[in-house]
Motif scaffolding. Sequence first.
Motif, PDB file in Angstrom:
ATOM      1  N   ARG A  37       0.832  -1.201   0.000  1.00 47.17           N
ATOM      2  CA  ARG A  37       0.000   0.000   0.000  1.00 47.17           C
ATOM      3  C   ARG A  37       0.865   1.249   0.000  1.00 47.17           C
ATOM      4  O   ARG A  37       2.075   1.198   0.228  1.00 47.17           O
ATOM      5  N   VAL A  38       0.225   2.366  -0.236  1.00 45.55           N
ATOM      6  CA  VAL A  38       0.905   3.660  -0.283  1.00 45.55           C
ATOM      7  C   VAL A  38       1.132   4.161   1.139  1.00 45.55           C
ATOM      8  O   VAL A  38       0.234   4.118   1.987  1.00 45.55           O
ATOM      9  N   ALA A  39       2.335   4.644   1.422  1.00 46.81           N
ATOM     10  CA  ALA A  39       2.652   5.197   2.739  1.00 46.81           C
ATOM     11  C   ALA A  39       2.794   6.712   2.702  1.00 46.81           C
ATOM     12  O   ALA A  39       2.554   7.391   3.695  1.00 46.81           O
ATOM     13  N   GLY A  40       3.216   7.272   1.580  1.00 51.06           N
ATOM     14  CA  GLY A  40       3.364   8.717   1.438  1.00 51.06           C
ATOM     15  C   GLY A  40       3.006   9.130   0.030  1.00 51.06           C
ATOM     16  O   GLY A  40       3.198   8.351  -0.915  1.00 51.06           O
ATOM     17  N   LEU A  41       2.479  10.346  -0.145  1.00 50.08           N
ATOM     18  CA  LEU A  41       2.064  10.847  -1.460  1.00 50.08           C
ATOM     19  C   LEU A  41       2.532  12.280  -1.653  1.00 50.08           C
ATOM     20  O   LEU A  41       2.538  13.076  -0.710  1.00 50.08           O
ATOM     21  N   ALA A  42       2.895  12.615  -2.893  1.00 54.68           N
ATOM     22  CA  ALA A  42       3.187  13.998  -3.271  1.00 54.68           C
ATOM     23  C   ALA A  42       2.927  14.130  -4.762  1.00 54.68           C
ATOM     24  O   ALA A  42       2.835  13.127  -5.487  1.00 54.68           O
ATOM     25  N   LEU A  43       2.787  15.355  -5.238  1.00 62.33           N
ATOM     26  CA  LEU A  43       2.515  15.615  -6.648  1.00 62.33           C
ATOM     27  C   LEU A  43       3.647  16.440  -7.240  1.00 62.33           C
ATOM     28  O   LEU A  43       4.143  17.380  -6.621  1.00 62.33           O
ATOM     29  N   THR A  44       4.045  16.080  -8.465  1.00 59.85           N
ATOM     30  CA  THR A  44       5.007  16.880  -9.219  1.00 59.85           C
ATOM     31  C   THR A  44       4.553  16.911 -10.663  1.00 59.85           C
ATOM     32  O   THR A  44       4.622  15.915 -11.376  1.00 59.85           O
ATOM     33  N   GLY A  45       4.044  18.056 -11.089  1.00 56.90           N
ATOM     34  CA  GLY A  45       3.469  18.135 -12.434  1.00 56.90           C
ATOM     35  C   GLY A  45       2.291  17.190 -12.544  1.00 56.90           C
ATOM     36  O   GLY A  45       1.388  17.187 -11.699  1.00 56.90           O
ATOM     37  N   ASN A  46       2.280  16.358 -13.576  1.00 51.06           N
ATOM     38  CA  ASN A  46       1.220  15.374 -13.762  1.00 51.06           C
ATOM     39  C   ASN A  46       1.550  14.025 -13.141  1.00 51.06           C
ATOM     40  O   ASN A  46       0.786  13.069 -13.281  1.00 51.06           O
ATOM     41  N   ASP A  47       2.696  13.926 -12.481  1.00 45.89           N
ATOM     42  CA  ASP A  47       3.126  12.659 -11.904  1.00 45.89           C
ATOM     43  C   ASP A  47       2.829  12.602 -10.405  1.00 45.89           C
ATOM     44  O   ASP A  47       2.716  13.629  -9.729  1.00 45.89           O
ATOM     45  N   ILE A  48       2.706  11.376  -9.917  1.00 43.62           N
ATOM     46  CA  ILE A  48       2.508  11.130  -8.492  1.00 43.62           C
ATOM     47  C   ILE A  48       3.794  10.555  -7.912  1.00 43.62           C
ATOM     48  O   ILE A  48       4.377   9.630  -8.477  1.00 43.62           O
ATOM     49  N   LEU A  49       4.240  11.102  -6.813  1.00 41.13           N
ATOM     50  CA  LEU A  49       5.348  10.534  -6.061  1.00 41.13           C
ATOM     51  C   LEU A  49       4.760   9.769  -4.878  1.00 41.13           C
ATOM     52  O   LEU A  49       3.821  10.243  -4.234  1.00 41.13           O
ATOM     53  N   PHE A  50       5.308   8.594  -4.584  1.00 42.80           N
ATOM     54  CA  PHE A  50       4.798   7.837  -3.446  1.00 42.80           C
ATOM     55  C   PHE A  50       5.901   7.005  -2.826  1.00 42.80           C
ATOM     56  O   PHE A  50       6.934   6.730  -3.439  1.00 42.80           O
ATOM     57  N   THR A  51       5.668   6.632  -1.584  1.00 41.17           N
ATOM     58  CA  THR A  51       6.532   5.683  -0.893  1.00 41.17           C
ATOM     59  C   THR A  51       5.689   4.458  -0.566  1.00 41.17           C
ATOM     60  O   THR A  51       4.531   4.596  -0.152  1.00 41.17           O
ATOM     61  N   PRO A  52       6.238   3.242  -0.732  1.00 37.48           N
ATOM     62  CA  PRO A  52       5.493   2.019  -0.406  1.00 37.48           C
ATOM     63  C   PRO A  52       5.695   1.641   1.059  1.00 37.48           C
ATOM     64  O   PRO A  52       6.708   2.006   1.660  1.00 37.48           O
ATOM     65  N   ASP A  53       4.736   0.892   1.611  1.00 38.16           N
ATOM     66  CA  ASP A  53       4.909   0.471   3.003  1.00 38.16           C
ATOM     67  C   ASP A  53       5.761  -0.790   3.121  1.00 38.16           C
ATOM     68  O   ASP A  53       6.268  -1.097   4.202  1.00 38.16           O
ATOM     69  N   THR A  54       5.938  -1.500   2.004  1.00 36.01           N
ATOM     70  CA  THR A  54       6.826  -2.667   1.969  1.00 36.01           C
ATOM     71  C   THR A  54       7.587  -2.652   0.647  1.00 36.01           C
ATOM     72  O   THR A  54       7.175  -1.988  -0.318  1.00 36.01           O
ATOM     73  N   ALA A  55       8.680  -3.386   0.586  1.00 34.46           N
ATOM     74  CA  ALA A  55       9.492  -3.427  -0.638  1.00 34.46           C
ATOM     75  C   ALA A  55       8.731  -4.107  -1.773  1.00 34.46           C
ATOM     76  O   ALA A  55       7.923  -5.015  -1.545  1.00 34.46           O
ATOM     77  N   PHE A  56       8.978  -3.660  -2.998  1.00 34.53           N
ATOM     78  CA  PHE A  56       8.366  -4.289  -4.168  1.00 34.53           C
ATOM     79  C   PHE A  56       9.273  -4.093  -5.374  1.00 34.53           C
ATOM     80  O   PHE A  56      10.125  -3.200  -5.405  1.00 34.53           O
ATOM     81  N   ALA A  57       9.060  -4.918  -6.378  1.00 33.91           N
ATOM     82  CA  ALA A  57       9.791  -4.809  -7.646  1.00 33.91           C
ATOM     83  C   ALA A  57       8.775  -4.636  -8.769  1.00 33.91           C
ATOM     84  O   ALA A  57       7.796  -5.379  -8.857  1.00 33.91           O
ATOM     85  N   SER A  58       8.997  -3.633  -9.615  1.00 33.29           N
ATOM     86  CA  SER A  58       8.086  -3.372 -10.732  1.00 33.29           C
ATOM     87  C   SER A  58       8.767  -2.432 -11.714  1.00 33.29           C
ATOM     88  O   SER A  58       9.515  -1.534 -11.308  1.00 33.29           O
ATOM     89  N   GLY A  59       8.532  -2.638 -12.997  1.00 33.45           N
ATOM     90  CA  GLY A  59       9.042  -1.729 -14.018  1.00 33.45           C
ATOM     91  C   GLY A  59      10.544  -1.610 -14.030  1.00 33.45           C
ATOM     92  O   GLY A  59      11.081  -0.549 -14.380  1.00 33.45           O
ATOM     93  N   GLY A  60      11.235  -2.640 -13.611  1.00 35.87           N
ATOM     94  CA  GLY A  60      12.694  -2.610 -13.629  1.00 35.87           C
ATOM     95  C   GLY A  60      13.320  -1.972 -12.424  1.00 35.87           C
ATOM     96  O   GLY A  60      14.546  -1.783 -12.386  1.00 35.87           O
ATOM     97  N   ILE A  61      12.533  -1.615 -11.410  1.00 29.74           N
ATOM     98  CA  ILE A  61      13.096  -1.023 -10.202  1.00 29.74           C
ATOM     99  C   ILE A  61      12.748  -1.892  -8.996  1.00 29.74           C
ATOM    100  O   ILE A  61      11.766  -2.643  -9.007  1.00 29.74           O
TER     101      ILE A  61
END
Length: 311
Positions: free
Chosen positions: A119-143
Motif C-alpha cells: 500500500r501507499v505510505a506517502g504521497l506527493a505531486l510533481t506536475g502530472n506525476d505522483i510521487l509515493f513511498t510504499p509500506d513494503t518493498a516491491f519490484a516493478s518496471g525494472g526497479i
Amino acid sequence: MTHEVREFHTRFRPRATRGLGLKAGPRRTHQGSGGGSVTHRACGFAMSRSIGFMTRLGAALACVACAPVMAATWQDAGFHAFDTTVRSDAGVVRRGQVLVRRFGNAPSLVDLGLPAGVRVAGLALTGNDILFTPDTAFASGGIVATPRDVVRHGASGVSMFLRGSDLGLPANVRIDALALAGTDVLLSVDVAARIGATAIGPADILRWNGTSVSVLHASHSLGLSPGTNLIALERFADGSLLMGFDTAGTVGGVAFKPGDILEYIPASGRWSMARGSSRFGVTCDPCVLVAFAASGNPDVVFRSSMERYED
C-alpha cells in the motif's frame, strides 16, 4: 411583467476575503416586477439591480468578471490513500490505489500498479506525476523500491525518484509522510532514528535539499506529544502545512483523531481542523487516511463542492 433572476453561486470563499464582508450567497430564485429592485448574491458579493433585462445582464456580466479570479481554483485536487480497501463514489478503492477528487470533475481512481499487499505510505505531486513511498518493498518496471525510497508514477510507468540511502536513512526506517517545497523534498519517518549526527523522530518534518537532510520542524516545536507519528503531509505555496497522524491527540487546542487532516500555519503557529476523517466520502469500518496530496489553496481543496463542504 414578471422576470426571473437566477443566481450564480459558489461555495468557495477564499481566505483573502475573510473579514471583508464577502460571502458566497445561497441558491435562491428572486421574482419581481419590471419596475422593482432586488438584492442578490452573485460570485461571492451582494449587488442590487433593477429587475428586468438589465438585472439579468448585470448579474451575468458580474459573474463573468469574477470568472478569471475563480478559474484558477477549479483545477485544485485532493489525492487520498487509505490503510485498507474502502468504498467511495468513484468505486472501490483498494490498497495501492489513490482516490482523486478534482474540483469540477467526478471523483476518480489512480492505480499505481503495486503488487498485492503493498500500500501507499506517502504521497506527493510533481506536475502530472505522483510521487509515493510504499509500506513494503516491491519490484516493478525494472526497479526495486523499499519503504525508505520515493517512487515516481507517470504516464510511462514507475521510476525511482529518490533513494533513501542517498538521504542517509537507515535500512529499518520507512518514509510515511511526503511533500514537496519547490525543489526540496519534505518527509517524515515512522520511527526514531539518526541521520549522521542528527537525531530524528516520527513526527519531525525533514527537508532534503538535494545534498543534505535537515530538521525543518521538530515535533516538540510543533507542540506534538511524544509518541505521535506523522503519516500525511502537504505543503502549499503560502507555507501552510496539512498534516495527518495515526493516533488521537490534541495540538494547539485542536483535538484530532487518526486520519483527520489538520492545517498548521508556521508564521503564526496556529492549528485548525482542515478536514475530519469522517468527511472524505468513503465507507469503511474502520479505515484511516494514511497518505494525502493536494494542489492549490487549502481553502479550495477543503471548502468547495468538490468535497461537499457547506459553509
